[in-house]
Design a protein around this motif. Sequence first.
Motif, PDB file in Angstrom:
ATOM      1  N   ASP A 293      -8.370   3.914   0.167  1.00 63.43           N
ATOM      2  CA  ASP A 293      -8.332   2.641  -0.570  1.00 63.43           C
ATOM      3  C   ASP A 293      -7.539   1.557   0.138  1.00 63.43           C
ATOM      4  N   VAL A 294      -6.425   1.916   0.789  1.00 61.35           N
ATOM      5  CA  VAL A 294      -5.532   0.888   1.323  1.00 61.35           C
ATOM      6  C   VAL A 294      -5.410   0.922   2.840  1.00 61.35           C
ATOM      7  N   GLY A 295      -6.059   1.886   3.498  1.00 57.22           N
ATOM      8  CA  GLY A 295      -5.951   1.982   4.943  1.00 57.22           C
ATOM      9  C   GLY A 295      -4.719   2.747   5.373  1.00 57.22           C
ATOM     10  N   ASN A 296      -4.539   2.806   6.685  1.00 55.22           N
ATOM     11  CA  ASN A 296      -3.437   3.604   7.245  1.00 55.22           C
ATOM     12  C   ASN A 296      -2.521   2.792   8.149  1.00 55.22           C
ATOM     13  N   ARG A 297      -3.044   1.756   8.802  1.00 59.70           N
ATOM     14  CA  ARG A 297      -2.260   0.970   9.755  1.00 59.70           C
ATOM     15  C   ARG A 297      -1.296   0.022   9.051  1.00 59.70           C
ATOM     16  N   THR A 298      -0.140  -0.205   9.677  1.00 56.38           N
ATOM     17  CA  THR A 298       0.805  -1.206   9.195  1.00 56.38           C
ATOM     18  C   THR A 298       1.384  -1.935  10.392  1.00 56.38           C
ATOM     19  N   THR A 299       1.092  -3.209  10.493  1.00 53.12           N
ATOM     20  CA  THR A 299       1.633  -4.029  11.579  1.00 53.12           C
ATOM     21  C   THR A 299       2.967  -4.628  11.182  1.00 53.12           C
ATOM     22  N   VAL A 300       3.020  -5.180   9.972  1.00 56.30           N
ATOM     23  CA  VAL A 300       4.236  -5.814   9.452  1.00 56.30           C
ATOM     24  C   VAL A 300       4.484  -5.312   8.034  1.00 56.30           C
ATOM     25  N   ARG A 301       5.720  -4.933   7.762  1.00 49.01           N
ATOM     26  CA  ARG A 301       6.109  -4.552   6.398  1.00 49.01           C
ATOM     27  C   ARG A 301       7.254  -5.467   5.985  1.00 49.01           C
ATOM     28  N   VAL A 302       7.045  -6.242   4.933  1.00 47.25           N
ATOM     29  CA  VAL A 302       8.063  -7.155   4.411  1.00 47.25           C
ATOM     30  C   VAL A 302       8.785  -6.457   3.270  1.00 47.25           C
ATOM     31  N   VAL A 303      10.120  -6.417   3.348  1.00 50.17           N
ATOM     32  CA  VAL A 303      10.906  -5.592   2.439  1.00 50.17           C
ATOM     33  C   VAL A 303      12.011  -6.415   1.787  1.00 50.17           C
ATOM     34  N   SER A 304      12.134  -6.278   0.474  1.00 53.26           N
ATOM     35  CA  SER A 304      13.217  -6.920  -0.281  1.00 53.26           C
ATOM     36  C   SER A 304      14.522  -6.172  -0.068  1.00 53.26           C
ATOM     37  N   HIS A 305      15.625  -6.903  -0.172  1.00 58.14           N
ATOM     38  CA  HIS A 305      16.947  -6.269  -0.076  1.00 58.14           C
ATOM     39  C   HIS A 305      17.123  -5.197  -1.135  1.00 58.14           C
TER      40      HIS A 305
END
Length: 289
Positions: free
Chosen positions: A99-111
């Motif tokens: 459903d969502v794929g496997n690759r991740t180029t950028v992950r934006v993360v909250s503190h």
Amino acid sequence: MKYLKTCWICVVSISLFLLFWGGHVLKSDVPSFLPNIGLRGYVKINPDGRNQFLEMRCSACALVSSSGQMLGAGIGGEIDSTACVFRMNMAPTRGYEKDVGNRTTVRVVSHTSVPLLLRDQNYLLRSSLGTTYVFWGPERHMRQDGKGRVFNILLKIAREYTGVGIYAVTKERIQYCDQVFENQTGKNRMKTGSFLSTGFFTMILAMDMCESIHVYGMVDKNYCSRASNSVVPYHYFERRHVGECRTYRYHEHVRHGGHRFITEKAIYAQWAMRHRITFKHPSWSLAKD
């Protein structure tokens, strides 16, 4: 006759000036006194203290929502075929690849998600070669004078995982995002008692990096009004079922500490009228209100 011709030329010239000036104003998301510094708003967390800004450009980007709308979408292959793939916070791919794929180029993360990152670091960090992490948070947590609690944790992570690119959104970039919100809504974000969502920072970063953006699994501002009985979960990966629309309604009206998710989606629709942004699963109608 010569006088009329001269007046006509003046009228045309003034009209063209107003047309171009109006177009400039329409495309301006923030006042001119707050410059858009783009990727210089993201600085690498280097153990040696060197200032190094994010340098990444993508022709096409897939921004994958963490919404339960992704369940059953079956578009993992389409997402993975995109040049760059954005994900948010701790949204996993393992077990949801179809459903969502496997690759991740950028992950934006909250503190606020950093403790969860530490808990799942074997999965998220040890297997994240090729992934760039971008963390955002208020200055009191991200200050670099030894008193920024979250920044200190990220500095420790950067020392341990030298192969992972770890960046922080600068104080100036966060101020820029606050000003964008106020410029689009007419409301001061702090005075409304709300916080910008990770999705908001991700959209800003994607517009800084990408020529075109395909957003997956994000509903529009009117979805919860149309689908009042929706049982779609807030996150596709959470076992504890929290309704998406219920969460959005709560945050939209809570007086302190909420995210204005519905308002933010209205802003995204405005951006999509001027940028190459499309929305899929579900698709959005971007006709002017």
